[in-house]
Design an enzyme around this catalytic site. Structure first.
Site, short mmCIF file in Angstrom:
data_model
loop_
_atom_site.label_atom_id
_atom_site.label_comp_id
_atom_site.label_asym_id
_atom_site.label_seq_id
_atom_site.Cartn_x
_atom_site.Cartn_y
_atom_site.Cartn_z
N ASP B 9 82.95 -4.84 46.03
CA ASP B 9 82.99 -3.01 46.04
C ASP B 9 83.58 -3.80 44.65
O ASP B 9 84.97 -3.72 43.86
CB ASP B 9 84.19 -2.57 46.30
CG ASP B 9 84.33 -1.35 46.15
OD1 ASP B 9 83.37 -0.65 45.91
OD2 ASP B 9 85.20 -0.82 46.40
N GLU B 70 77.21 -3.02 46.85
CA GLU B 70 77.50 -1.60 47.02
C GLU B 70 76.70 -1.43 45.05
O GLU B 70 77.28 -1.60 44.29
CB GLU B 70 79.30 -0.92 45.99
CG GLU B 70 78.76 0.97 46.32
CD GLU B 70 80.14 1.29 47.03
OE1 GLU B 70 81.16 1.11 47.59
OE2 GLU B 70 80.27 1.97 46.07
N ASP B 143 89.56 -0.88 48.05
CA ASP B 143 88.35 -1.63 47.39
C ASP B 143 88.11 -3.26 48.65
O ASP B 143 87.55 -3.29 48.97
CB ASP B 143 88.69 -2.39 46.06
CG ASP B 143 89.89 -1.28 45.07
OD1 ASP B 143 88.33 -0.76 44.49
OD2 ASP B 143 90.76 0.06 45.27
#
Lengths: 192, 192
Positions: B9, B70, B143
């Protein structure tokens, strides 16, 4: 004392790269210029890999004192800005890995430094870059000229001490070479 | 056959990293999780360098079959999206250098895969990640949980053959390991 700057105009489709040597008296000489291109048909990881390998080669071959990169703004076209930012991240990290300081300059700083006006168009920048570097023909494509303009801009601003003012998050301090150069120029100014 | 996915992430302030092993029967086990953080007071090049060195270490230590990142959208907060994109560029290029395929997944794909709904909130994702990986406590910060969720999402989508549909610019093809895994699963389905 010559300052060697590698300028990069980042992008996935075309990444302009230019190396310029700038002397204490601001005389700038082109060392090399090129464009790394990747096709939109390639996957993102392959496109970033091509850029990463190219910037590695340029940094290793030309050993610049500093890397000057265009500061990316999110006001750009939404569909391209992410790729520009990803490419700039790869380029900046490549310099950081080698301990080469990185400076970011905005497009208007580049236009102002090279043409004298922050509102000049791309043609004016290319024309002045050609003149400043005493080239026989304008560097093509525009991304190549932009990369050279970035390199010139950084050297001239660093030489005038302006780079100190732009230091902070997103911009590195002067390198020892730049500092020595700035000091030498300051001394020369005082001696006049 | 176990598929090892390293999920990231991306972000400059906090970059979540998680490694998950997923078996043919979709059983997922956490191998490692962490967060790489850099301070906003650091220069951009130093922040990207910290992330680059960290991702190198994770890729070398855990040797994942695939990297799941992501997909960055420019609809995010303008002041942070550039940093997220730059960090993701560094992470993607690091995998590409090693020949590790990269897959991009949107936040809603991750939510849908892990919670069953593309509109779930972060708490629901963290809760389900904790359950799926049979952890004693939820991974913190968010995260870290997001990185693990990305890894799970990729393995489950690849296993069901969905990854093929997401292939194209910005997403890699299946690795030989993923392909073998998908084929084995398809065979198992036919045998039922």
């Amino acid at each position: 004392m010559t300052l060697r700057v590698l300028g990069v105009d980042p992008g996935l489709t075309r990444c302009g790269i230019g190396v310029v040597d700038v002397e204490k008296n601001r005389r700038a000489t082109m060392v090399a210029v090129g464009v790394v291109g990747t096709s939109a048909g390639e996957s993102l990881d392959q496109r970033l890999l091509v850029i990463a390998l190219a910037i590695d080669e340029w940094l290793d071959r030309y050993e610049p004192h500093v890397l000057a990169v265009e500061r990316v703004f999110s006001q750009l076209n939404v569909s391209t800005v992410m790729g520009v930012a990803q490419a700039s991240g790869v380029v900046i990290a490549a310099a950081a890995r080698r301990g080469i300081p990185v400076a970011l300059h905005t497009p208007s700083e580049v236009k102002a430094a090279v043409t004298g006006s922050g509102n000049s168009n791309k043609d004016a920048v290319t024309k002045l870059v050609t003149k400043i570097l005493r080239l026989d023909a304008p560097p093509r494509p525009a991304d190549a000229a932009d990369a050279l303009a970035l390199a010139i801009t950084h050297a001239w601003r660093a030489g005038s001490g302006a780079a100190v003012a732009t230091t902070g998050p997103g911009s590195s301090s002067l390198t020892p070479a730049q500092r020595a150069w700035a000091e030498a120029e300051a001394k020369a100014r005082r001696a006049r």
